[in-house]
Design a protein around this motif. Structure first.
Motif, mmCIF file in Angstrom:
data_model
loop_
_atom_site.group_PDB
_atom_site.id
_atom_site.type_symbol
_atom_site.label_atom_id
_atom_site.label_comp_id
_atom_site.label_asym_id
_atom_site.label_seq_id
_atom_site.Cartn_x
_atom_site.Cartn_y
_atom_site.Cartn_z
ATOM 1 N N LEU A 195 0.846 -1.202 0.000
ATOM 2 C CA LEU A 195 0.000 0.000 0.000
ATOM 3 C C LEU A 195 0.875 1.245 0.000
ATOM 4 N N ASP A 196 1.592 1.481 -1.103
ATOM 5 C CA ASP A 196 2.573 2.567 -1.161
ATOM 6 C C ASP A 196 1.961 3.925 -0.855
ATOM 7 N N ASN A 197 0.755 4.177 -1.381
ATOM 8 C CA ASN A 197 0.125 5.485 -1.174
ATOM 9 C C ASN A 197 -0.218 5.729 0.285
ATOM 10 N N ALA A 198 -0.549 4.653 1.000
ATOM 11 C CA ALA A 198 -0.864 4.788 2.417
ATOM 12 C C ALA A 198 0.408 4.787 3.261
ATOM 13 N N ALA A 199 1.427 4.037 2.818
ATOM 14 C CA ALA A 199 2.644 3.864 3.613
ATOM 15 C C ALA A 199 3.425 5.162 3.771
ATOM 16 N N MET A 200 3.541 5.948 2.699
ATOM 17 C CA MET A 200 4.345 7.171 2.762
ATOM 18 C C MET A 200 3.784 8.198 3.747
ATOM 19 N N PRO A 201 2.494 8.559 3.670
ATOM 20 C CA PRO A 201 1.967 9.525 4.647
ATOM 21 C C PRO A 201 2.082 9.030 6.088
ATOM 22 N N ILE A 202 1.805 7.734 6.303
ATOM 23 C CA ILE A 202 1.915 7.177 7.652
ATOM 24 C C ILE A 202 3.365 7.198 8.115
ATOM 25 N N GLY A 203 4.288 6.916 7.190
ATOM 26 C CA GLY A 203 5.715 6.934 7.522
ATOM 27 C C GLY A 203 6.193 8.322 7.924
ATOM 28 N N LEU A 204 5.735 9.329 7.194
ATOM 29 C CA LEU A 204 6.103 10.710 7.533
ATOM 30 C C LEU A 204 5.526 11.109 8.892
ATOM 31 N N LYS A 205 4.319 10.632 9.159
ATOM 32 C CA LYS A 205 3.704 10.896 10.466
ATOM 33 C C LYS A 205 4.518 10.219 11.572
ATOM 34 N N ALA A 206 4.955 8.982 11.320
ATOM 35 C CA ALA A 206 5.771 8.265 12.306
ATOM 36 C C ALA A 206 7.071 8.998 12.573
ATOM 37 N N MET A 207 7.706 9.506 11.524
ATOM 38 C CA MET A 207 8.963 10.235 11.692
ATOM 39 C C MET A 207 8.761 11.496 12.528
ATOM 40 N N GLN A 208 7.655 12.175 12.312
ATOM 41 C CA GLN A 208 7.363 13.378 13.101
ATOM 42 C C GLN A 208 7.117 13.042 14.568
ATOM 43 N N GLU A 209 6.440 11.931 14.809
ATOM 44 C CA GLU A 209 6.172 11.510 16.187
ATOM 45 C C GLU A 209 7.476 11.135 16.896
ATOM 46 N N ILE A 210 8.363 10.422 16.173
ATOM 47 C CA ILE A 210 9.654 10.046 16.778
ATOM 48 C C ILE A 210 10.491 11.284 17.050
ATOM 49 N N GLN A 211 10.381 12.285 16.170
ATOM 50 C CA GLN A 211 11.155 13.510 16.327
ATOM 51 C C GLN A 211 10.800 14.228 17.627
ATOM 52 N N GLU A 212 9.556 14.078 18.076
ATOM 53 C CA GLU A 212 9.152 14.706 19.336
ATOM 54 C C GLU A 212 9.934 14.137 20.519
ATOM 55 N N LEU A 213 10.385 12.873 20.396
ATOM 56 C CA LEU A 213 11.153 12.241 21.467
ATOM 57 C C LEU A 213 12.652 12.446 21.311
ATOM 58 N N ASN A 214 13.049 13.049 20.188
ATOM 59 C CA ASN A 214 14.467 13.225 19.876
ATOM 60 C C ASN A 214 15.051 14.388 20.678
ATOM 61 N N PRO A 215 16.029 14.148 21.535
ATOM 62 C CA PRO A 215 16.594 15.235 22.344
ATOM 63 C C PRO A 215 17.401 16.248 21.526
ATOM 64 N N ASN A 216 17.990 15.779 20.414
ATOM 65 C CA ASN A 216 18.759 16.674 19.544
ATOM 66 C C ASN A 216 18.059 16.720 18.189
ATOM 67 N N LYS A 217 17.342 17.794 17.919
ATOM 68 C CA LYS A 217 16.453 17.874 16.768
ATOM 69 C C LYS A 217 17.161 17.875 15.414
ATOM 70 N N GLU A 218 18.462 18.108 15.385
ATOM 71 C CA GLU A 218 19.172 18.135 14.110
ATOM 72 C C GLU A 218 19.945 16.852 13.837
ATOM 73 N N VAL A 219 19.991 15.955 14.825
ATOM 74 C CA VAL A 219 20.747 14.700 14.692
ATOM 75 C C VAL A 219 19.780 13.528 14.753
ATOM 76 N N ALA A 220 19.930 12.597 13.813
ATOM 77 C CA ALA A 220 19.040 11.436 13.770
ATOM 78 C C ALA A 220 19.167 10.610 15.042
ATOM 79 N N SER A 221 18.027 10.249 15.629
ATOM 80 C CA SER A 221 18.027 9.420 16.834
ATOM 81 C C SER A 221 18.137 7.946 16.453
ATOM 82 N N ASN A 222 18.397 7.097 17.442
ATOM 83 C CA ASN A 222 18.485 5.657 17.181
ATOM 84 C C ASN A 222 17.184 5.120 16.589
ATOM 85 N N ALA A 223 16.069 5.555 17.159
ATOM 86 C CA ALA A 223 14.773 5.075 16.676
ATOM 87 C C ALA A 223 14.530 5.497 15.227
#
Length: 414
Positions: free
Chosen positions: A111-139
């Motif tokens: 489901l490529d069309n569904a996967a991309m928007p959900i993936g971007l949403k997941a990345m934004q949610e993980i970013q909220e837990l990221n202590p350093n906003k410019e450096v990629a976190s482990n998650a």
């Protein structure tokens, strides 16, 4: 951006080589051949897109039934415990957990069309837990590398393209792709786990990994223990049985959820029609560029050089003609698709080269594109080891695809 440079490079390299052949070899047919290829490939790109409309409408209609019937949620429950161990920095009740699982479930179902928007949403949610906003976190890195490994239960677009190109059995690449993407995903997961010091000996992680691996090893053992002439037949029967069973499963789930299955199918089919029309200019653009590159002789020179290098090792070099698809995939999905289709046009959809190109396209994902889009969406500037781990997974997928291609489609060993 990468695709822009690739597209320009195809034309410039073709021009330089053609000019060289005209001046030094008096090849007066080279430029007419190149220009004729632009018209031929433009026609081919349009025809493929039009024929693809029916196939895409069918499958996206079926996928919509599965999505509304709850297949994604079922997959989420099945793999939830496993993912909670791979992302220890994300709390279980955090919105990122659900988005990650939904993204991978959508990817696995094609489901490529569904996967991309959900993936971007997941990345934004993980970013909220990221202590350093410019450096990629482990998650974030684990999430990206597992995405770039390309694990998919149903490689929808590849099966559709092979059907449109007139393959006798479009699904004969289904099992090789599944096996190759599993190897790519496993290597990517282990690579990131080593970087992040994740305990791979955890009981839950080991149970999932050993279970998946045992299944794959059993498949490989079975197919290596039977006569070569039976491999293709059994693979075709098994692939089609699995795919049709999945279709029936979608319909049964839809009945259980009491959705209007016919109307749901129509809604999904409309999306398939719209997607098929939208890809016409992209497919024409990349096919024309690749056609020019081949018509100039540049492709032949590239393949001859690779064949010579691999030939020095004494191995069978029949796989080399399909390698351009593998080389394009980490850079651009459109370029890889165009290269696969052009390879099929040149060598035949049911040739070893055509089948292997299909498997190579499905073995990995567009690593650089995914990293650029997902990290760019949350303004990550330092990606750490994400590219390295992603390319290691890609390499594992390519090697696996070649090995499984020989196992399923070639009478001789590599």
């Amino acid at each position: 951006m990468v695709l822009n440079y690739l597209w320009i490079a195809f034309f410039l390299i073709a021009f330089v080589i053609a000019l060289f052949r005209l001046i030094f070899f008096q090849d007066t047919e080279i430029f007419p051949s190149i220009v004729n290829s632009t018209f031929e490939m433009a026609k081919t790109g349009f025809e493929i897109s039009i024929f693809l409309t029916g196939v895409m409408s069918l499958w996206l209609g079926l996928m919509k039934i599965g999505e509304k019937g709850g297949m994604v949620k079922i997959l989420s429950k099945l793999i939830g415990p496993f993912f909670s161990r791979l992302f220890p920095d994300i709390p279980k009740d955090h919105p990122a957990t659900g988005a990650i699982i939904m993204n991978f479930s959508a990817n696995m179902l094609g489901l490529d069309n569904a996967a991309m928007p959900i993936g971007l949403k997941a990345m934004q949610e993980i970013q909220e837990l990221n202590p350093n906003k410019e450096v990629a976190s482990n998650a974030q890195i684990m999430f990206l590398v597992l995405n770039t490994s390309g694990l998919s239960i149903i490689p929808l677009t590849i099966l559709a393209d092979r059907s449109v190109q007139g393959a006798a059995n479009p699904t004969d690449v289904f099992l090789p792709i599944l096996l190759a993407t599993f190897c790519s995903t496993l290597v990517g997961l282990i690579t990131v786990a080593i970087y992040q010091k994740i305990n791979l000996w955890d009981k839950v992680i080991m149970a999932y990994l050993l279970g998946f691996t045992a299944f794959i090893v059993a498949l490989i053992y079975y197919f290596t223990s039977i006569p070569q002439e039976q491999v293709s037949t059994i693979s075709i029967v098994a692939s089609n049985f699995i795919i049709f069973t999945i279709i029936i499963g979608f319909i049964v789930l839809g009945i259980r959820k009491k959705i209007n299955i016919y109307e749901t199918f129509i809604d999904g089919a409309k999306e398939g029609f719209q997607i098929s029309i939208k890809i016409i200019p992209y497919l024409v653009a990349i096919l024309v560029a690749i056609g020019v590159f081949r018509a100039s002789g540049a492709m032949n020179y590239l393949l001859a050089g690779l064949e010579y290098l691999f030939g020095l090792t004494g191995m069978n070099t029949d796989f080399v003609k399909a390698l351009p698809t593998a080389l394009m995939k980490p850079l651009s999905g459109s370029a890889a698709r165009g290269m696969m289709l052009e390879t099929i046009e040149t060598y035949g959809v049911d040739s070893f080269t055509g089948k292997l190109a299909s498997v190579l396209r499905g073995a990995t994902e567009t690593t650089f594109f995914i990293i650029a889009v997902y990290f760019g969406s949350v303004n990550i500037k330092k990606t750490r080891y994400a590219v390295t781990a992603g390319l290691i997974a890609d390499f594992a997928g390519i090697i696996s695809a070649i090995l499984f291609g020989y196992l399923f489609f070639h009478g001789d060993s590599i």
